[in-house]
Design a protein around this motif. Structure first.
Motif, PDB file in Angstrom:
ATOM      1  N   ASN A   1       0.822  -1.202   0.000  1.00  0.00           N
ATOM      2  CA  ASN A   1       0.000   0.000   0.000  1.00  0.00           C
ATOM      3  C   ASN A   1       0.860   1.257   0.000  1.00  0.00           C
ATOM      4  O   ASN A   1       0.543   2.250  -0.663  1.00  0.00           O
ATOM      5  CB  ASN A   1      -0.944   0.003   1.206  1.00  0.00           C
ATOM      6  CG  ASN A   1      -2.202  -0.827   0.979  1.00  0.00           C
ATOM      7  OD1 ASN A   1      -3.089  -0.428   0.231  1.00  0.00           O
ATOM      8  ND2 ASN A   1      -2.267  -1.977   1.632  1.00  0.00           N
ATOM      9  N   ALA A   2       1.962   1.231   0.750  1.00  0.00           N
ATOM     10  CA  ALA A   2       2.860   2.392   0.777  1.00  0.00           C
ATOM     11  C   ALA A   2       3.450   2.650  -0.602  1.00  0.00           C
ATOM     12  O   ALA A   2       3.505   3.795  -1.076  1.00  0.00           O
ATOM     13  CB  ALA A   2       3.973   2.162   1.793  1.00  0.00           C
ATOM     14  N   ARG A   3       3.886   1.599  -1.252  1.00  0.00           N
ATOM     15  CA  ARG A   3       4.480   1.751  -2.581  1.00  0.00           C
ATOM     16  C   ARG A   3       3.432   2.260  -3.583  1.00  0.00           C
ATOM     17  O   ARG A   3       3.719   3.127  -4.431  1.00  0.00           O
ATOM     18  CB  ARG A   3       5.056   0.410  -3.027  1.00  0.00           C
ATOM     19  CG  ARG A   3       5.850   0.487  -4.319  1.00  0.00           C
ATOM     20  CD  ARG A   3       6.490  -0.844  -4.658  1.00  0.00           C
ATOM     21  NE  ARG A   3       7.655  -1.118  -3.815  1.00  0.00           N
ATOM     22  CZ  ARG A   3       7.742  -2.137  -2.962  1.00  0.00           C
ATOM     23  NH1 ARG A   3       6.710  -2.965  -2.819  1.00  0.00           N
ATOM     24  NH2 ARG A   3       8.832  -2.335  -2.244  1.00  0.00           N
ATOM     25  N   ALA A   4       2.199   1.739  -3.468  1.00  0.00           N
ATOM     26  CA  ALA A   4       1.136   2.179  -4.374  1.00  0.00           C
ATOM     27  C   ALA A   4       0.784   3.639  -4.141  1.00  0.00           C
ATOM     28  O   ALA A   4       0.510   4.389  -5.100  1.00  0.00           O
ATOM     29  CB  ALA A   4      -0.103   1.302  -4.189  1.00  0.00           C
ATOM     30  N   PHE A   5       0.801   4.061  -2.871  1.00  0.00           N
ATOM     31  CA  PHE A   5       0.467   5.461  -2.598  1.00  0.00           C
ATOM     32  C   PHE A   5       1.516   6.402  -3.179  1.00  0.00           C
ATOM     33  O   PHE A   5       1.182   7.453  -3.754  1.00  0.00           O
ATOM     34  CB  PHE A   5       0.344   5.686  -1.091  1.00  0.00           C
ATOM     35  CG  PHE A   5       0.051   7.121  -0.736  1.00  0.00           C
ATOM     36  CD1 PHE A   5      -1.183   7.682  -1.001  1.00  0.00           C
ATOM     37  CD2 PHE A   5       1.027   7.920  -0.141  1.00  0.00           C
ATOM     38  CE1 PHE A   5      -1.448   9.008  -0.690  1.00  0.00           C
ATOM     39  CE2 PHE A   5       0.770   9.245   0.178  1.00  0.00           C
ATOM     40  CZ  PHE A   5      -0.469   9.794  -0.100  1.00  0.00           C
ATOM     41  N   VAL A   6       2.768   6.060  -3.052  1.00  0.00           N
ATOM     42  CA  VAL A   6       3.837   6.908  -3.609  1.00  0.00           C
ATOM     43  C   VAL A   6       3.656   7.033  -5.117  1.00  0.00           C
ATOM     44  O   VAL A   6       3.792   8.135  -5.704  1.00  0.00           O
ATOM     45  CB  VAL A   6       5.218   6.320  -3.268  1.00  0.00           C
ATOM     46  CG1 VAL A   6       6.316   7.017  -4.074  1.00  0.00           C
ATOM     47  CG2 VAL A   6       5.493   6.461  -1.775  1.00  0.00           C
ATOM     48  N   LYS A   7       3.331   5.929  -5.771  1.00  0.00           N
ATOM     49  CA  LYS A   7       3.163   5.941  -7.228  1.00  0.00           C
ATOM     50  C   LYS A   7       2.035   6.875  -7.644  1.00  0.00           C
ATOM     51  O   LYS A   7       2.120   7.581  -8.657  1.00  0.00           O
ATOM     52  CB  LYS A   7       2.892   4.514  -7.705  1.00  0.00           C
ATOM     53  CG  LYS A   7       2.778   4.391  -9.216  1.00  0.00           C
ATOM     54  CD  LYS A   7       2.586   2.928  -9.610  1.00  0.00           C
ATOM     55  CE  LYS A   7       2.475   2.790 -11.135  1.00  0.00           C
ATOM     56  NZ  LYS A   7       2.274   1.373 -11.529  1.00  0.00           N
ATOM     57  N   VAL A   8       0.954   6.895  -6.820  1.00  0.00           N
ATOM     58  CA  VAL A   8      -0.191   7.744  -7.148  1.00  0.00           C
ATOM     59  C   VAL A   8       0.036   9.180  -6.715  1.00  0.00           C
ATOM     60  O   VAL A   8      -0.300  10.138  -7.431  1.00  0.00           O
ATOM     61  CB  VAL A   8      -1.468   7.172  -6.480  1.00  0.00           C
ATOM     62  CG1 VAL A   8      -2.594   8.192  -6.528  1.00  0.00           C
ATOM     63  CG2 VAL A   8      -1.878   5.872  -7.131  1.00  0.00           C
ATOM     64  N   ALA A   9       0.631   9.385  -5.532  1.00  0.00           N
ATOM     65  CA  ALA A   9       0.676  10.707  -4.915  1.00  0.00           C
ATOM     66  C   ALA A   9       1.733  11.622  -5.522  1.00  0.00           C
ATOM     67  O   ALA A   9       1.498  12.831  -5.670  1.00  0.00           O
ATOM     68  CB  ALA A   9       0.909  10.562  -3.414  1.00  0.00           C
ATOM     69  N   LEU A  10       2.887  11.106  -5.857  1.00  0.00           N
ATOM     70  CA  LEU A  10       3.967  11.988  -6.329  1.00  0.00           C
ATOM     71  C   LEU A  10       3.582  12.799  -7.563  1.00  0.00           C
ATOM     72  O   LEU A  10       3.872  14.011  -7.634  1.00  0.00           O
ATOM     73  CB  LEU A  10       5.233  11.175  -6.580  1.00  0.00           C
ATOM     74  CG  LEU A  10       5.968  10.678  -5.314  1.00  0.00           C
ATOM     75  CD1 LEU A  10       7.255   9.959  -5.709  1.00  0.00           C
ATOM     76  CD2 LEU A  10       6.267  11.824  -4.360  1.00  0.00           C
ATOM     77  N   PRO A  11       2.932  12.205  -8.567  1.00  0.00           N
ATOM     78  CA  PRO A  11       2.525  13.036  -9.716  1.00  0.00           C
ATOM     79  C   PRO A  11       1.546  14.147  -9.333  1.00  0.00           C
ATOM     80  O   PRO A  11       1.618  15.261  -9.866  1.00  0.00           O
ATOM     81  CB  PRO A  11       1.880  12.018 -10.671  1.00  0.00           C
ATOM     82  CG  PRO A  11       2.508  10.715 -10.304  1.00  0.00           C
ATOM     83  CD  PRO A  11       2.696  10.770  -8.830  1.00  0.00           C
ATOM     84  N   ILE A  12       0.613  13.845  -8.404  1.00  0.00           N
ATOM     85  CA  ILE A  12      -0.361  14.854  -7.979  1.00  0.00           C
ATOM     86  C   ILE A  12       0.344  15.977  -7.229  1.00  0.00           C
ATOM     87  O   ILE A  12       0.066  17.166  -7.438  1.00  0.00           O
ATOM     88  CB  ILE A  12      -1.453  14.191  -7.103  1.00  0.00           C
ATOM     89  CG1 ILE A  12      -2.264  13.196  -7.925  1.00  0.00           C
ATOM     90  CG2 ILE A  12      -2.352  15.249  -6.469  1.00  0.00           C
ATOM     91  CD1 ILE A  12      -3.275  12.389  -7.125  1.00  0.00           C
ATOM     92  N   ILE A  13       1.269  15.627  -6.366  1.00  0.00           N
ATOM     93  CA  ILE A  13       2.013  16.638  -5.606  1.00  0.00           C
ATOM     94  C   ILE A  13       2.833  17.511  -6.553  1.00  0.00           C
ATOM     95  O   ILE A  13       2.890  18.738  -6.409  1.00  0.00           O
ATOM     96  CB  ILE A  13       2.920  15.947  -4.567  1.00  0.00           C
ATOM     97  CG1 ILE A  13       2.068  15.194  -3.531  1.00  0.00           C
ATOM     98  CG2 ILE A  13       3.824  16.961  -3.878  1.00  0.00           C
ATOM     99  CD1 ILE A  13       2.875  14.294  -2.609  1.00  0.00           C
ATOM    100  N   ALA A  14       3.427  16.873  -7.534  1.00  0.00           N
ATOM    101  CA  ALA A  14       4.247  17.621  -8.493  1.00  0.00           C
ATOM    102  C   ALA A  14       3.384  18.542  -9.343  1.00  0.00           C
ATOM    103  O   ALA A  14       3.748  19.705  -9.605  1.00  0.00           O
ATOM    104  CB  ALA A  14       5.020  16.646  -9.377  1.00  0.00           C
TER     105      ALA A  14
END
Length: 784
Positions: A281-294
């Motif tokens: 779940n942590a790895r999946a969240f990073v994959k989803v969240a980083l583009p949105i944050i950027a």
């Protein structure tokens, strides 16, 4: 339109002849608000407490260190039970430490945590692959657990037995019927393999099928589910009562301590152990969240903490992500972040990390699945996706005032979780405090070696324990000798407890040999919902008790009180019985003199003994006759003794047993024809009642105060010859005829002995008196 509005509309339409005004529809009720209001009301209610309850806990998981969710859960449950008055006896099966090395420091720490600690040997490696696609419920069972539990249950009584995890449920098969069997499930194992497989994770830990998990449920008497969703599932596969026992953490507010590099940015953090669910779940969240944050150019960084960092090496050095690794204390994590996130798209059980965050007062954003079982209403606690979690975190990064609302929601949610846990503990503990209980007041004569009174208590307890748990209450100093304590309570630990009046602590370094608690008699009575007070000693405290509730019936053994506390059979008895709504006075003689008592008191006759006092039969009979007399009958008794000695010179000299202690001394000089003994003194020691005589001649006119003495010999099948009550002869016996009987006693002794044996069987063979008391006064109904 809600039901109430519909009902009002129908009522209006059905009355009168003209058009009816339809009241406006009420706004729809918020079921969540109503539930939360009810929870807060329950939180304000007095909690159920335990007084000296003993709870055995079996766990394959250690409680030190508390660095994983399951460890925190077990530790928190046991600590709460201790806080409410229970003693925790922790049985640790080192499943996680099955290898040769045991961390001795952690074992010692667990020994300090609990009232007693037992380390079981692990004789097999349980983390093996299943025989089939899924595990059978007992595939991880180790017979060493069975052996140790059998040893424990033979030596101690436990009010409840908590088994952690369904795959350890076979342990319930070795617990006695009077122990409440509670299964703490932690997680639902049915379908767990499929859940992991659907999310690309290889099966790990334990997983089984519905029919196998049902076996575990059916072994318990109460099942704890960690959230409502799992509770509903367990109820669908088993009829065993199941309640939700949520996890609760102690409230520990943690203040944010910002690092220099954190200035100007929002730090969101996730804490987790190294299981595959957290990692994926942590790895999946990073994959989803980083583009949105950027894309939104949010001043935000994701900080991961805990053992899961060791399984996320691919995220090391990724911009916007920090791996802090394991921490010595979770406080380090909460001091280090501005906002806690729980971005779990799938998982099992309750999220301990989420409850922990609420307990610290931290603002939190989570997916709805992650907070299943936690009563929260904030929309950001129920995000639909990881993308929404990321978007919310970006919003907060640009507007820090949003943290205030999240923090307030955290406080509200924590109060609701506390209420849920309180309700669950109260429900569970009522099953213990509601167990039928007999509180028996006991005289210090119980500690005298070879005491018939002790044997009487043993026999009474032996009956009571089949109907209820027994608590022996002492308000007199206990023996300082360790051997005396152990000898007195030998064999009672599996079905008895002791309560000691305040100020009578055992001598330091002395053990009573069975579970004990210090409390007033009133506190002991208040501790149980279905309690009976059985009095063999009138404690001074009884004379100052308040009016007792109707749920507390009173039973008084007048014959026992007469032995030790003659003065309490007057006004004190009237005062004592007036404090109870239901009073039963018990005597062993139907002609016992009346005792002042409250009008509601009823009188029953029950033998002093429940079965033949075998201690009397350890010595063979001798050719001697005892003559029982009142204090004013000594001369007559010695005359009868003289006749016996004269006509039966080959017998041992007859002995006179008198009821007045002052007269129970041998005569001096030439007149000392017979030995004198005191009936009460003889009843104080079994050895004084031996060796058994050939017969007992009773001159007292069947005086009630000597009934215990007579019954004791009758139980041993010794003829009791009484004027008007001769064994085997219903006709009244005159003094002349009694004298004639004594002169020819040698010729008739065989007939009298046979008659005594027949009388013993008819009078006491089925313990008719005790059976009568249970049936006629419904003691069994009172207790159960």
């Amino acid at each position: 339109m809600n039901r109430r509005a519909e009902a009002l509309t129908e009522r209006g339409a059905g009355s009168g002849s003209g058009p009816q005004a339809i009241p406006p529809a009420l706004p729809p009720a918020d079921p969540q608000a109503a539930l939360h209001a009810e929870l807060m009301a329950r939180l304000a209610e007095p909690e159920v407490s335990l007084l000296g309850a003993d709870i055995l806990v079996l766990s394959p998981t250690p409680t030190a260190p508390t660095d994983q969710g399951n460890r925190k859960r077990i530790y928190a449950v046991c600590r709460e039970l201790q806080r409410r008055g229970a003693r925790i006896h922790f049985v640790f099966y080192p499943q996680e430490w099955w290898f040769d090395y045991l961390p001795d420091d952690l074992v010692r720490e667990m020994g300090k945590q609990w009232d007693s600690f037992h380390l079981l040997p692990a004789t097999r490696h349980t983390y093996t692959r299943p025989e089939g696609a899924d595990y059978k419920i007992d595939e991880w069972w180790d017979d060493s657990i069975r052996d140790y539990l059998q040893w424990l249950f033979k030596r101690n009584r436990y009010d409840a037995f908590i088994v952690n995890y369904a795959y350890m449920s076979k342990a319930f098969e070795y617990a006695p019927a009077n122990t409440l069997k509670i299964l703490d499930t932690h997680d639902k194992f049915t379908g767990r393999r499929q859940l992991l497989d659907d999310n690309g994770i290889a099966p790990e830990f334990f997983y089984t099928t519905e029919d196998q998990e049902a076996i575990a449920m059916n072994r318990a008497q109460l099942v704890w589910a960690i959230k409502d969703e799992e509770r509903d599932f367990y109820r669908s596969i088993s009829n065993t009562p199941c309640i939700t026992m949520p996890h609760i953490e102690p409230e520990v507010r943690t203040a944010r301590v910002r690092r220099p590099e954190d200035n100007g940015r929002l730090v969101i953090g996730m804490l987790g152990s190294g299981n595959a669910i957290n990692v994926n779940n942590a790895r999946a969240f990073v994959k989803v969240a980083l583009p949105i944050i950027a894309q939104r150019q949010a001043p935000l960084v994701i900080r991961f903490v805990g053992m899961m960092c060791t399984r996320l090496p691919d995220l090391e050095g990724v911009p916007g992500v920090e791996l802090m690794g394991p921490v010595d204390s979770v406080d380090e994590f909460y001091r280090d972040v501005d906002l806690v996130i729980v971005p779990l798209a799938f998982s099992t059980g309750l999220k301990i990390k989420a409850v922990e965050a609420f307990a610290t007062g931290m603002p939190l954003v989570a997916m709805g699945h992650a907070l299943e079982g936690i009563p929260t209403r904030h929309p950001w606690h129920k995000c639909d996706s990881m993308e929404q979690v990321a978007e919310v975190c970006c919003d907060v990064a640009f507007d820090r005032q949003l943290l205030k609302g999240l923090t307030e929601s955290t406080t509200q949610t924590y109060a609701l979780v506390r209420a849920q846990a309180k309700i669950a503990f109260d429900d569970t503990l009522r099953r213990l405090t509601g167990h039928p209980t007999v509180v028996m007041t006991v005289d210090r004569s119980f500690f005298e070696l070879d005491s018939p009174y002790r044997e009487h208590i043993f026999q009474t307890v032996n009956l009571m324990r089949h109907l209820a748990q027994v608590v022996l209450y002492f308000d007199q100093p206990l023996p300082g000798n360790q051997a005396a304590l152990f000898e007195a309570f030998h064999g009672m630990a599996t079905h008895c407890k002791v309560a000691i009046a305040p100020g009578l602590e055992p001598i330091p370094g002395r053990s009573l040999g069975l579970p004990s608690a210090q409390a007033t008699l009133q506190d002991v009575l208040d501790a149980y919902e279905r309690v009976t007070l059985w009095v063999t000693r009138v404690c001074p405290e009884m004379l100052t008790l308040r009016k007792q509730p109707a749920r507390v019936p009173l039973f008084v053994r007048l014959d026992v009180v007469r032995m030790f506390q003659q003065a309490m059979l007057g006004g004190a008895m009237a005062h004592l019985t007036a404090q109870f709504n239901e009073v039963t006075l018990i005597d062993s003689h139907p002609l016992a003199p009346p005792v002042p008592a409250a009008p509601q008191a009823r009188m029953v006759t029950v033998p002093f003994w429940r079965w033949r006092p075998w201690l009397l039969n350890s010595d063979g009979a001798v050719k001697r006759v005892l003559v029982l007399a009142r204090g004013d009958q000594v001369e007559l008794a010695e005359l009868m003794a003289g006749i016996l000695d004269q006509f039966h010179p080959d017998w041992e000299p007859a002995a006179v047993v008198v009821g007045d202690a002052a007269l129970a001394v041998p005569l001096a000089g030439e007149d000392a024809r017979t030995e004198r003994m005191h009936a009460g003194t003889m009843l104080g020691r079994f050895r004084l009642l031996r060796p058994l005589p050939m017969a007992l001649v009773d001159l007292t006119g069947d005086a009630p105060e000597y009934e215990v003495f007579r019954e004791t010999y009758r139980r041993a099948e010794i003829p009791v010859i009484q004027p008007g009550h001769s064994s085997g002869d219903p006709d009244q016996i005159s003094l002349w005829r009694l004298t004639e009987l004594l002169t020819t006693l040698g010729e008739t002794l065989g007939h009298l002995t046979a008659a005594a044996q027949s009388e013993e069987k008819s009078r006491y063979g089925s313990d008719a008196g005790w059976n009568h008391i249970w049936k006629s006064i419904s003691v069994k109904n009172v207790l159960w």
